[in-house]
Design a protein around this motif. Structure first.
Motif, PDB file in Angstrom:
ATOM      1  N   GLU A  61       0.820  -1.210   0.000  1.00 46.46           N
ATOM      2  CA  GLU A  61       0.000   0.000   0.000  1.00 46.46           C
ATOM      3  C   GLU A  61       0.856   1.263   0.000  1.00 46.46           C
ATOM      4  OE1 GLU A  61      -2.953   0.161  -0.616  1.00 46.46           O
ATOM      5  OE2 GLU A  61      -3.830  -1.784  -0.158  1.00 46.46           O
ATOM      6  N   ASP A  66      -1.963   5.363  -1.744  1.00 49.70           N
ATOM      7  CA  ASP A  66      -3.299   5.863  -1.417  1.00 49.70           C
ATOM      8  C   ASP A  66      -3.372   6.105   0.091  1.00 49.70           C
ATOM      9  OD1 ASP A  66      -5.942   6.404  -1.015  1.00 49.70           O
ATOM     10  OD2 ASP A  66      -6.700   4.706  -2.174  1.00 49.70           O
ATOM     11  N   PRO A  67      -3.427   7.374   0.561  1.00 45.71           N
ATOM     12  CA  PRO A  67      -3.398   7.658   2.006  1.00 45.71           C
ATOM     13  C   PRO A  67      -4.518   6.970   2.775  1.00 45.71           C
ATOM     14  CG  PRO A  67      -3.053   9.657   0.750  1.00 45.71           C
ATOM     15  CD  PRO A  67      -3.461   8.607  -0.240  1.00 45.71           C
ATOM     16  N   ALA A  68      -5.736   6.938   2.194  1.00 48.18           N
ATOM     17  CA  ALA A  68      -6.860   6.326   2.909  1.00 48.18           C
ATOM     18  C   ALA A  68      -6.630   4.836   3.125  1.00 48.18           C
ATOM     19  CB  ALA A  68      -8.156   6.560   2.132  1.00 48.18           C
ATOM     20  N   ARG A  69      -6.150   4.155   2.101  1.00 51.00           N
ATOM     21  CA  ARG A  69      -5.916   2.712   2.230  1.00 51.00           C
ATOM     22  C   ARG A  69      -4.728   2.437   3.161  1.00 51.00           C
ATOM     23  NH1 ARG A  69      -8.593  -0.823   0.376  1.00 51.00           N
ATOM     24  NH2 ARG A  69      -6.914  -2.317   0.785  1.00 51.00           N
ATOM     25  N   GLN A  71      -3.772   4.250   5.708  1.00 50.99           N
ATOM     26  CA  GLN A  71      -4.265   4.446   7.069  1.00 50.99           C
ATOM     27  C   GLN A  71      -5.153   3.281   7.501  1.00 50.99           C
ATOM     28  OE1 GLN A  71      -6.409   8.082   7.530  1.00 50.99           O
ATOM     29  NE2 GLN A  71      -6.709   7.845   9.733  1.00 50.99           N
ATOM     30  N   LEU A  72      -5.974   2.770   6.590  1.00 47.77           N
ATOM     31  CA  LEU A  72      -6.864   1.664   6.899  1.00 47.77           C
ATOM     32  C   LEU A  72      -6.090   0.399   7.270  1.00 47.77           C
ATOM     33  CD1 LEU A  72      -9.730   0.490   6.943  1.00 47.77           C
ATOM     34  CD2 LEU A  72      -9.461  -0.024   4.518  1.00 47.77           C
ATOM     35  N   GLU A  75      -4.495   0.716  10.675  1.00 46.33           N
ATOM     36  CA  GLU A  75      -5.468   0.558  11.753  1.00 46.33           C
ATOM     37  C   GLU A  75      -5.842  -0.914  11.943  1.00 46.33           C
ATOM     38  OE1 GLU A  75      -6.334   2.621  13.871  1.00 46.33           O
ATOM     39  OE2 GLU A  75      -5.939   4.606  13.048  1.00 46.33           O
ATOM     40  N   LEU A  99       0.856  12.691   5.775  1.00 45.58           N
ATOM     41  CA  LEU A  99      -0.509  13.203   5.933  1.00 45.58           C
ATOM     42  C   LEU A  99      -0.524  14.610   6.526  1.00 45.58           C
ATOM     43  CD1 LEU A  99      -3.072  11.841   5.066  1.00 45.58           C
ATOM     44  CD2 LEU A  99      -3.493  11.149   7.419  1.00 45.58           C
ATOM     45  N   PHE A 104      -5.615  14.018  12.734  1.00 49.62           N
ATOM     46  CA  PHE A 104      -5.214  12.617  12.630  1.00 49.62           C
ATOM     47  C   PHE A 104      -3.926  12.337  13.392  1.00 49.62           C
ATOM     48  CE2 PHE A 104      -7.523  12.124   8.326  1.00 49.62           C
ATOM     49  CZ  PHE A 104      -8.684  11.760   8.984  1.00 49.62           C
ATOM     50  N   THR A 108      -3.317  10.006  17.126  1.00 44.97           N
ATOM     51  CA  THR A 108      -2.572   8.762  16.908  1.00 44.97           C
ATOM     52  C   THR A 108      -1.348   8.699  17.826  1.00 44.97           C
ATOM     53  OG1 THR A 108      -3.283   8.762  14.598  1.00 44.97           O
ATOM     54  CG2 THR A 108      -1.451   7.336  15.177  1.00 44.97           C
TER      55      THR A 108
END
Length: 709
Positions: A61, A66-69, A71-72, A75, A99, A104, A108
């Motif tokens: 990743e 892709d920042p959203a993926r 981060q997902l 997590e 980011l 955020f 964290t």
């Protein structure tokens, strides 16, 4: 996952068909799923904690970007591995560098230090993130105080967290003003950091964690550069040098560079002169720097002084190095000499053994062979494990009289001719009464104690033992055992005039004599008292006593008692040592009752003692092996000691003795102090021992026995 089934259901449900936008997004999702499917399947198949699978997924990743993926996946990984500091560090680093969104990033960081508070790097990153996103000063200070109370695992962690906080305070100061609130706070923080490292950290870890005084060096440079306060900087460097750093050339050169940049030539020269006198690791380099400085800055007089000082210092250093080299060479030479002596002694032993074998060729083996082999095999041991009884008096006189040959013949000794043997025996018989007249005192085991584990090199052992035991009562005699060459064998007997003195003498057991524990035990004939036990400590569970392991070898009885006395009333403390007196790192501590012992186990187990983590438990020694216990017998199927015949160590040592006689004489004697007194089977010419156990047999009797077989 399983998008195909969902898409089919949607097609059946929709009356107007699937819109083009949905079809487009579905195809895009399927294409993306083809890339992610191997990683998802590996996660489904893997067992927790799945760190390797998550790491591969994260690497993929991060390349996709892709920042959203990203981060997902982070997590998801942290949900199953929330106590892994490295995973939190990677996630927070990504958020800080890529980011950069405050809402955020800061939560964290807060989660990271809440889950792994023992990791200094996470606290340090949290402080930097707070400053980076403009947090209020009270918030940053509050996080720093929490970090100090987090309980780091090493002293250097506290040094680094203090450095991070001091860097933050330094960036808040406006040095254009001569004095400000922020500057005073910075100086106060520097002073507090030094006190904290000296008191709290050093008390906990045994060291401050800052041997090079980096915090004080930074403080001195700030005072010199920003505050133009060289006087304060010099005071700080004086303190640095008094903390054991004056012998290092790099420390003096660091101070010299500070003076060179912000001071004056006078103090530069003074610093270099002190460096020449104090430096011990690289004095040549310091001397070269001083001479270079005088070439550029100094006068002729300064140059002469510098040359004289450097020459004097270097001459002294060379003399010291020559002495050290000579000492090392002497030690190496002595070691070589000792090695040569050991090789020579080994060679002499082998030669002596060959001579003895030749001298005994064809002679009958008698019962004394067992004692001879025991003595040969036990030459390297400190004391035999067998206590002699009354029947060994003649043997003991042979050992104590250094003028006699004893059981070992000296090198070059040749046995007498058969014709002269009778004359020698008559002479020995005539000399026996004379020996008894010289030593009329007879042994009395009831009033004697057996002393062992003494050093071979003990000077005047008889006088030493008399001094040690004279407080126990009047001494009748001290009988020491010497080898054939007159050397003390490390054991002997002390006989008192009264049996009342024996219990007092036994109290001196394990008394240290020239660095070794002296063993004192009753003088008992094990043949007459097979059930006598020498091991005096309990071998079953003792609920009022604790067993401690993992102690440092430097721990003393007094230190251990001081450590344990806060948990109850101590009755006895015993450190376990080797025969040489060196500690094993084990100890037994006896308390007044079981409750105190249990409390001590709960509070002391896992404690750090001089960087050693100790283990504490209720004393429950393992059961002793029955074959090692005093008075026990070895299994009867053990082979008797090998006695070689005239052929030497041949592969085919055929016994011509009938098996019926073998069975009659295969009994093994009792175990005495852990060593079995083995019975030698008579073979060939040694038929006298067999005749003593069985009745005499004629040739016809032997023939009948062989025919029956």
């Amino acid at each position: 996952m399983d998008m195909e089934a969902t898409y089919s259901e949607y097609e059946e449900w929709s009356d107007k068909g699937v819109p083009e936008t949905v079809v487009h997004q579905y195809k895009k999702a399927v294409k993306q799923m083809e890339k992610n499917k191997p990683f998802e399947e590996s996660l489904l198949a893997a067992e927790p904690p799945k760190m390797a699978e998550y790491q591969s997924y994260l690497d993929f990743e991060l390349k996709e970007g892709d920042p959203a993926r990203i981060q997902l996946v982070f997590e998801r990984a942290l949900a199953e591995n929330c106590l892994v500091p490295d995973l939190w560090a990677k996630f927070t680093t990504y958020l800080d560098r890529q980011l950069k969104i405050k809402d955020f990033v800061l939560p964290t960081h807060e989660r990271a230090v809440r889950n792994c508070p023992w990791t200094m790097g996470l606290w340090k990153s949290y402080l930097l993130a707070l400053e980076r996103h403009g947090a209020e000063h009270p918030v940053v200070s509050d996080v720093f105080e929490k970090a100090l109370n987090a309980g780091f695992i090493q002293a250097t962690d506290y040094v680094e967290i203090w450095q991070a906080y001091l860097d933050y305070l330094r960036r808040r100061v406006d040095f254009s003003k001569e004095s400000s609130k922020e500057l005073e706070e910075l100086r106060g923080a520097f002073s507090r950091s030094l006190d904290y490292l000296k008191q709290d950290v050093e008390e906990r870890f045994g060291e401050s964690g800052d041997p090079s005084c980096l915090i004080m060096q930074i403080w001195a440079r700030i005072e010199a550069l920003h505050c133009k306060n060289m006087q304060k900087a010099r005071e700080l460097w004086d303190s640095i040098m008094t903390k054991g750093n004056a012998k290092y050339a790099n420390m003096w050169l660091e101070y010299y560079n500070l003076e060179r940049s912000y001071g004056d030539p006078l103090h530069c020269r003074k610093a270099l002169h002190r460096a020449v006198q104090c430096t011990s690791d690289y004095p040549e380099h310091v001397c070269e720097v001083l001479l270079t400085f005088e070439r550029v800055e100094g006068s002729l007089e300064d140059w002469d002084v510098a040359v004289q000082k450097t020459e004097t210092r270097l001459n002294r250093v060379n003399e010291q190095r020559a002495k050290v080299a000579e000492k090392e060479a002497n030690m190496a030479r002595q070691e070589d000499d000792r090695a040569d002596q050991r090789r020579k002694a080994k060679f002499d032993k082998k030669a002596q053994k060959k001579v003895q074998k030749k001298s005994r060729f064809g002679e009958k083996r008698k019962a004394e062979q067992d004692d001879y082999q025991d003595e040969w095999n036990d030459d390297s041991e400190q004391a035999p494990k067998r206590h002699r009884g009354d029947g060994d008096q003649t043997t003991e006189y042979m050992e104590t009289e250094t003028g006699l040959f004893g059981r070992k013949a000296p090198p070059g000794y040749k046995p007498a001719l058969p014709a002269a043997k009778k004359a020698q025996q008559e002479a020995a018989a005539a000399a026996a009464p004379r020996q008894k007249e010289e030593k009329p005192e007879l042994r009395n085991d009831q009033s004697s104690v057996f002393i062992s584990n003494l050093a071979y090199t003990l000077v005047e052992p008889e006088a030493k033992l008399r001094t040690l035991f004279e407080t126990c009562g009047p001494i009748s005699q001290v009988r020491l055992v010497f080898g054939t060459k007159g050397g003390f064998k490390g054991y002997g007997y002390v006989q008192f005039e009264s049996t009342v003195s024996v219990p007092e003498a036994l109290k001196l057991d394990r008394r240290e004599v020239e660095g070794r524990p002296m063993f004192v035990s009753p003088c008992v004939d094990k043949n007459k008292n097979p059930e006598f036990k020498v091991f005096k400590y309990n071998t079953s569970i003792e609920k009022h006593k604790i067993f401690i392991s993992g102690l440092p070898f430097s721990c003393t009885k007094e230190q251990l008692e001081e450590m344990c006395k806060g948990h109850g009333d101590i009755k006895d403390v015993r450190l376990v040592t080797y025969r040489s007196g060196k500690p094993k790192g084990l100890a037994y501590v006896e308390f007044a009752d079981e409750t105190q012992a249990s409390q001590a186990v709960l509070k002391m187990d896992g404690m750090e003692v001089e960087d050693n983590k100790i283990t504490v438990a209720i004393s429950n020694p393992p059961r002793r092996n029955l074959m090692d216990a005093p008075g026990s017998s070895k299994p009867t199927n053990l082979m008797p000691r090998q006695v070689y015949g005239s052929r030497g160590k041949g592969r085919t040592q055929l016994s011509l003795l009938p098996r019926s006689l073998h069975r009659q004489s295969e009994s093994v004697s009792k175990v005495e102090n852990g060593a079995a007194s083995e019975q030698v089977l008579a073979t060939g010419s040694a038929s006298k021992n067999a005749a003593a156990e069985a009745k005499s047999l004629s040739n016809s009797d032997f023939a009948k026995m062989l025919l029956n077989k």
